[in-house]
Design a protein around this motif. Structure first.
Motif, PDB file in Angstrom:
ATOM      1  N   PRO A 194       0.827  -1.214   0.000  1.00 51.62           N
ATOM      2  CA  PRO A 194       0.000   0.000   0.000  1.00 51.62           C
ATOM      3  C   PRO A 194       0.859   1.262   0.000  1.00 51.62           C
ATOM      4  CG  PRO A 194       0.120  -0.867   2.210  1.00 51.62           C
ATOM      5  CD  PRO A 194       0.930  -1.812   1.356  1.00 51.62           C
ATOM      6  N   ARG A 195       0.326   2.281  -0.631  1.00 54.52           N
ATOM      7  CA  ARG A 195       0.884   3.636  -0.576  1.00 54.52           C
ATOM      8  C   ARG A 195      -0.303   4.587  -0.332  1.00 54.52           C
ATOM      9  NH1 ARG A 195       3.655   3.847  -6.198  1.00 54.52           N
ATOM     10  NH2 ARG A 195       1.958   2.387  -6.600  1.00 54.52           N
ATOM     11  N   PHE A 196      -0.358   5.077   0.884  1.00 54.15           N
ATOM     12  CA  PHE A 196      -1.552   5.837   1.304  1.00 54.15           C
ATOM     13  C   PHE A 196      -1.464   7.281   0.850  1.00 54.15           C
ATOM     14  CE2 PHE A 196      -1.300   2.323   4.340  1.00 54.15           C
ATOM     15  CZ  PHE A 196      -2.579   1.803   4.258  1.00 54.15           C
ATOM     16  N   ILE A 197      -2.587   7.739   0.300  1.00 54.43           N
ATOM     17  CA  ILE A 197      -2.709   9.154  -0.090  1.00 54.43           C
ATOM     18  C   ILE A 197      -3.300   9.959   1.078  1.00 54.43           C
ATOM     19  CG2 ILE A 197      -3.783  10.728  -1.733  1.00 54.43           C
ATOM     20  CD1 ILE A 197      -3.872   8.361  -3.698  1.00 54.43           C
ATOM     21  N   VAL A 251      -6.479   4.701   8.413  1.00 51.87           N
ATOM     22  CA  VAL A 251      -6.597   5.842   7.505  1.00 51.87           C
ATOM     23  C   VAL A 251      -7.708   6.750   8.035  1.00 51.87           C
ATOM     24  CG1 VAL A 251      -7.065   6.565   5.155  1.00 51.87           C
ATOM     25  CG2 VAL A 251      -5.833   4.432   5.582  1.00 51.87           C
ATOM     26  N   TYR A 252      -7.448   8.055   8.083  1.00 52.02           N
ATOM     27  CA  TYR A 252      -8.405   9.027   8.606  1.00 52.02           C
ATOM     28  C   TYR A 252      -8.936   9.872   7.471  1.00 52.02           C
ATOM     29  CZ  TYR A 252      -6.568   7.682  13.157  1.00 52.02           C
ATOM     30  OH  TYR A 252      -6.196   6.968  14.265  1.00 52.02           O
ATOM     31  N   PHE A 255      -3.025   3.993  -3.022  1.00 54.30           N
ATOM     32  CA  PHE A 255      -2.626   3.137  -4.155  1.00 54.30           C
ATOM     33  C   PHE A 255      -2.163   1.791  -3.598  1.00 54.30           C
ATOM     34  CE2 PHE A 255      -1.961   7.014  -6.764  1.00 54.30           C
ATOM     35  CZ  PHE A 255      -2.711   6.636  -7.864  1.00 54.30           C
ATOM     36  N   PHE A 256      -2.496   0.723  -4.327  1.00 55.04           N
ATOM     37  CA  PHE A 256      -2.038  -0.615  -3.950  1.00 55.04           C
ATOM     38  C   PHE A 256      -1.316  -1.244  -5.154  1.00 55.04           C
ATOM     39  CE2 PHE A 256      -5.473   0.219  -1.034  1.00 55.04           C
ATOM     40  CZ  PHE A 256      -4.965  -0.232   0.180  1.00 55.04           C
ATOM     41  N   GLU A 271      -1.449  -1.822 -10.631  1.00 56.09           N
ATOM     42  CA  GLU A 271      -1.646  -0.660  -9.768  1.00 56.09           C
ATOM     43  C   GLU A 271      -3.164  -0.448  -9.608  1.00 56.09           C
ATOM     44  OE1 GLU A 271       0.472   1.085  -8.137  1.00 56.09           O
ATOM     45  OE2 GLU A 271       2.369   0.380  -8.984  1.00 56.09           O
ATOM     46  N   TYR A 272      -3.580  -0.333  -8.367  1.00 57.97           N
ATOM     47  CA  TYR A 272      -5.016  -0.164  -8.087  1.00 57.97           C
ATOM     48  C   TYR A 272      -5.217   1.062  -7.176  1.00 57.97           C
ATOM     49  CZ  TYR A 272      -5.612  -4.842  -9.982  1.00 57.97           C
ATOM     50  OH  TYR A 272      -5.610  -5.930 -10.813  1.00 57.97           O
ATOM     51  N   LEU A 273      -6.320   1.751  -7.448  1.00 56.82           N
ATOM     52  CA  LEU A 273      -6.655   2.977  -6.685  1.00 56.82           C
ATOM     53  C   LEU A 273      -7.904   2.722  -5.837  1.00 56.82           C
ATOM     54  CD1 LEU A 273      -6.246   6.002  -6.039  1.00 56.82           C
ATOM     55  CD2 LEU A 273      -7.729   6.513  -8.009  1.00 56.82           C
TER      56      LEU A 273
END
Length: 898
Positions: free
Chosen positions: A375-378, A386-387, A400-401, A433-435
């Motif tokens: 995971p790469r958190f936006i 995640v908040y 993004f995963f 890549e998934y959003l």
């Protein structure tokens, strides 16, 4: 020698008599009113007074004076002559006067002289009194012991007392309670006992007294304590003094139970079974063990460790966090790694036998490695959570995963598992890549936490999950909501100040400060209404008066603490209920009505107007006549005053009534008004002739009467008033030799002689007099016959009476008498009157001489024949018609006088 002995001994006897006491002791209670007798210095010093045993000796008067007006002088009043000592208007407060005193000596009875000195612990009031004159001069020390009364209640120095008791305290443990109650009173009026309002069955109190007489309460443990069962006891400690009646004081006593290490760690389970894949990466979480210790603080600190029975390879493969009990994979699993590991873990507490749990870890051999999810958190992420703010727009990106196969042999796919407004879609043009993004706005009030999984699997069917927790952050998107938009209240008038009206309640679905609601009055609210910002309690600070204002309507606001703040508005209506606080009120305190007499019965005399400012039954008014109810009646509903009978002014010209107005309240209020009824006169009474009393009476008129002389009068009265009672007199009929010789005054009724009487004028004159009033619209009248006999004497009375009995042949003149109400003065022409006056004077003198001569002649002749006739023939002619009127009735000698 005897004389010398008396001269020597005499002065010492006097000294012995008046110097026996130089100190006087009194005692009295504190708090007595002014004027209470403390003692008599003259009596107690045995000094002579004005009423002593030797009044013959002239003794100078005694004088008593306070030597100084210090602190003690303001509490007493000394009579300079009698030496009596009284309390003053300044009340004696023993506790304020003797702050440092630790006790009090109480003398029995009322204020009296004590033969012994007071106790050193007494509260003394010291006075120096000078006794004069010189013969009795003394400086007297007066000591007044102030006796204590129970006028102070015990008081604890602090409102809350906290005491700690170890949970292992044995029965009968005694613990001193700090801050004992204080009582300014002394002796038995001070604090005597303590008690607990609720002892919970495990506590009691005891009191210990030290050498100084101070009493200290002790808490005694009467039963076993267990902090883990109940860690605190809250009760009330009550201090009671020994007065009659006793006074009490109280404080809150909180008994905290302090912890001891009497509990050891315990695991909920004795064994955990864990399965671990052989291809798990380093740091993979295997399991977490958790033990519980019921103690507090350091007594509950738990550390975790491996048992010595755990082999070293297992220790090296799995790392145990000694604080949290978390087990993680610390080295890579290879082909030589054993497939079963028995991890014996100890839960260690201070001074305790460790608790034991066994973790069985089974490693499953894997031929291929599972897909990886990176995971790469936006959005903001903290420790895997995640908040996201609520109300974020649709399609807000979360993370993004990246999905990949570590062996790069198999095709990997992924999908989103879990409920929530989220979507996982490929992010082109990149492969694997998934959003993760939102599909609709989030609502904190609907759901605060979402837990979803990103599931990746390869073509061989091997899959792996990545759990993502999404916490929704609250935003100030909700306004406060009142439970009622229209708040209808009522309160009785004349309420107490700061009276409670209601407690407003509004809710806000937001959390934290954004959901905290404050209450405010709207700008249209009167200033005497108050609204507590925090509690929403609505009060009114002043008394409300329904008669001044019956209804109030204003707005209130509920405002949250968000930024920017949101608010809502509700309407408050207050109806002020009536109380019977207003008496009926007459428009006038005095009413006056003018009513013509002979007014018909039950006719309307007038209307009594009365009002009552109260409402409903409290404003209903009933009228009644307090006096004169047998004649007058009042209509309660309309206030119409009526007379039951016709009223006659001649019987009573006015009436004074008192009217009472009573309202319908409970209790009822009333007021009164004065009613004056004045009867207006109508011409319903003709004049009443009082003189002459009869038409048959007559008056002798001597021929010698001078013109202008008053002969008699007609006197009448009229019961009416005003113009109806103004009487006019007129002669409407005449008969006689020369009837015009007499005239009547139209105002006074006086009949006078107009002309001199001649020889031919002798005889009976009959004058018909009309007595008329000036009534409107029709005057009323009466008539009377005035008979005048002109002659020298009345020689034949029966003849005259026979003439009077005959019906007179008199023609009635219709001439109306003219009379002016106000007297007027007419001026006469002197030139036209003078000749007439001269002629009348000459004729009068001649007539007088002639009449005088004839009278002498007749008297001489009759004197010879009837020597006693003079007595019967002498008649006085009245000169004042209103004072001495003489009328001859049946006999010439009888005189009628009105």
């Amino acid at each position: 020698h005897l004389l010398l002995f008396l001269l020597f001994v005499g002065p010492f006897n006097c000294f012995a008599s008046y110097s026996r006491a130089t100190e006087l002791f009194y005692s009295l209670n504190e708090g007595l009113p002014a004027g209470v007798l403390i003692g008599s210095l003259a009596r107690d010093l045995r000094l002579p007074t004005a009423g002593g045993q030797n009044p013959a000796s002239l003794q100078p008067p005694l004088s008593f004076t306070l030597a100084s007006h210090g602190l003690g002088g303001q509490y007493v009043q000394l009579d300079n002559r009698s030496g009596e000592l009284h309390t003053s208007a300044v009340e004696i407060d023993r506790e304020a006067l003797c702050v440092e005193s630790n006790g009090a000596t109480i003398f029995g009875g009322s204020a009296a002289v004590s033969s012994s000195s007071p106790s050193p612990e007494s509260c003394l009031l010291l006075l120096d009194v000078l006794v004069l004159p010189q013969e009795y001069f003394r400086l007297v020390k007066v000591k007044i012991a102030i006796r204590d009364v129970n006028d102070n209640a015990p008081r604890f120095p602090v409102p809350h007392i906290r005491l700690l008791v170890p949970e292992n305290a044995p029965v009968n443990t005694r613990l001193a309670i700090e801050h004992p109650a204080l009582d300014p009173d002394m002796g038995t009026n001070g604090v005597q006992t303590y008690r607990l309002r609720d002892n919970y069955g495990v506590f009691t109190l005891d009191v210990e007294e030290n050498e100084n007489g101070e009493r200290t309460p002790y808490l005694i443990v009467m039963g076993a304590l267990d902090r883990e069962t109940q860690d605190e006891y809250v009760t009330v400690i009550v201090a009671e003094d020994g007065g009659t009646p006793p006074l009490v004081g109280s404080a809150t006593l909180t008994i905290g139970i302090s912890d001891i290490n009497d509990n050891c760690p315990q695991f909920n389970d004795s064994q955990l079974n864990i399965t671990l894949y052989g291809n798990s990466s380093l740091g993979t979480h295997v399991a977490t063990v958790h033990a519980v210790d019921m103690d507090l603080g350091s007594n509950a600190q738990i550390t975790y460790s491996y048992s010595q029975k755990v082999p070293q390879p297992s220790r090296d493969l799995f790392h145990l966090n000694e604080s949290t009990g978390a087990i993680t994979l610390s080295t890579k699993v290879d082909g030589d790694t054993p497939r079963l590991h028995r991890l014996i873990i100890l839960g260690n507490g201070p001074g305790c036998i460790p608790a034991v749990i066994t973790v069985l870890v089974t490693i499953i051999k894997v031929m291929m490695r599972p897909p990886e999810v990176v995971p790469r958190f936006i959005a903001n992420e903290v420790e895997g959570v995640v908040y996201l703010k609520e109300l974020e727009p649709i399609n807000t990106p979360v993370a993004f995963f990246t999905i990949k196969d570590p062996d790069e042999k198999y095709k990997v796919s992924c999908y989103l598992d879990g409920d929530g407004p989220f979507r996982l879609s490929p992010y082109k043009p990149y492969n694997n890549e998934y959003l993760l993004e939102t599909t609709k706005p989030l609502d904190f009030e609907t759901q605060q936490l979402y837990e979803i999984s990103i599931v990746a699997w390869n073509s061989e069917g091997f899959h792996v999950k990545k759990v993502v927790k999404i916490q929704v952050l609250d935003d100030n998107d909700n306004s406060p909501v009142f439970s009622e938009q229209l708040i209808e209240l009522s309160i009785e008038e004349n309420n107490v100040p700061n009276a409670f009206l209601t407690k407003l309640h509004a809710t806000d679905a937001d959390s934290g400060e954004r959901g905290q609601v404050s209450y405010f009055l709207g700008p249209d609210a009167p200033s005497y209404f108050a609204l507590d910002k925090s509690t929403g309690v609505l009060t009114v600070s002043t008394q409300l008066d329904r008669e001044e204002k019956e209804k109030y309507r204003y707005t209130v606001r509920a405002v949250d603490s968000g930024f920017p703040p949101r608010e809502s508005i509700a309407t408050v209506t207050i109806t002020v209920l009536d109380k019977n606080d207003n008496s009926p009120r007459f428009i006038n305190k005095d009413f006056s009505f003018f009513v013509p007499e002979n007014f018909p019965g039950f006719g309307e005399i007038g209307v009594i107007s009365v009002t009552d400012a109260d409402a409903g039954q409290n404003g209903w008014v009933a009228l009644s006549v307090l006096n004169g109810s047998d004649i007058f009646v009042i209509d309660t509903g309309k206030g119409v005053l009526r007379a039951k009978v016709s009223l006659d002014r001649e019987q009573q010209s006015s009436y004074v009534l008192w009217i009472e107005a009573v309202d319908g309240g409970d209790p009822a209020l009333s007021s009164t008004a004065k009613i004056t009824i004045l009867l207006l006169d109508i011409n319903d009474n003709p004049p009443l002739v009082l003189f002459p009393q009869s038409n048959m009476s007559y008056l002798l008129v001597l021929p010698s009467t001078l013109p202008g002389s008053p002969i008699t009068e007609v006197y009448a009265v009229d019961k009416d008033t005003g113009m109806n009672a103004v009487i006019a007199y007129s002669i409407i009929g005449r008969r006689g030799p020369r009837p015009e010789s007499f005239r009547i005054d139209p105002k006074t009724g006086n009949i006078t002689l107009e002309e001199s009487l001649m020889q031919n004028d002798y005889g009976l004159y009959r004058l018909l007099v009309k007595v008329s009033d000036h009534g409107y619209p029709e005057p009323l009248h009466s008539t009377v016959m005035v008979n005048l006999f002109v002659n020298d004497t009345v020689s034949n009375e029966s003849y005259i009476e026979s003439l009077l009995r005959k019906e007179p042949d008199i023609s009635v003149e219709e001439k109306q008498p003219q009379i002016s109400i106000e007297p007027t003065h007419k001026k006469m022409e002197s030139a036209s009157c003078m000749p007439t006056l001269v002629a009348l004077s000459i004729i009068s003198l001649g007539s007088i001489a002639l009449v005088t001569g004839m009278g002498i002649y007749i008297c001489l002749r009759k004197g010879k024949k009837h020597p006693r006739a003079d007595e019967n023939l002498e008649v006085q002619i009245p000169l004042n018609g209103r004072i001495n009127l003489h009328m001859l009735e049946k006999k010439p000698m009888e005189i009628s006088n009105i």
